[in-house]
Design a protein around this motif. Structure first.
Motif: not given
Length: 51
Positions: A35-44
């Motif tokens: 989930l952290a990977v998905h959150v960072l991808r969205a923020l980036d």
């Protein structure tokens, strides 16, 4: 002698988000990291001028 290891800025950000997720939810381990990977991808993908 001390051994230093390089940690990228992305890895530090990923660990920070993962720690928040494990601390604030019942997620743990692999689920929190995924989930952290998905959150960072969205923020980036948010344009800098909007952030």
């Amino acid at each position: 002698m001390t051994e230093s290891t390089f940690t990228s800025a992305y890895d530090r950000r990923l660990k920070m988000v993962e720690d928040v997720l494990t601390g604030r939810t019942e997620l743990g381990g692999k689920a929190a990291r995924d989930l952290a990977v998905h959150v960072l991808r969205a923020l980036d993908h948010i344009p800098e001028r909007v952030r």
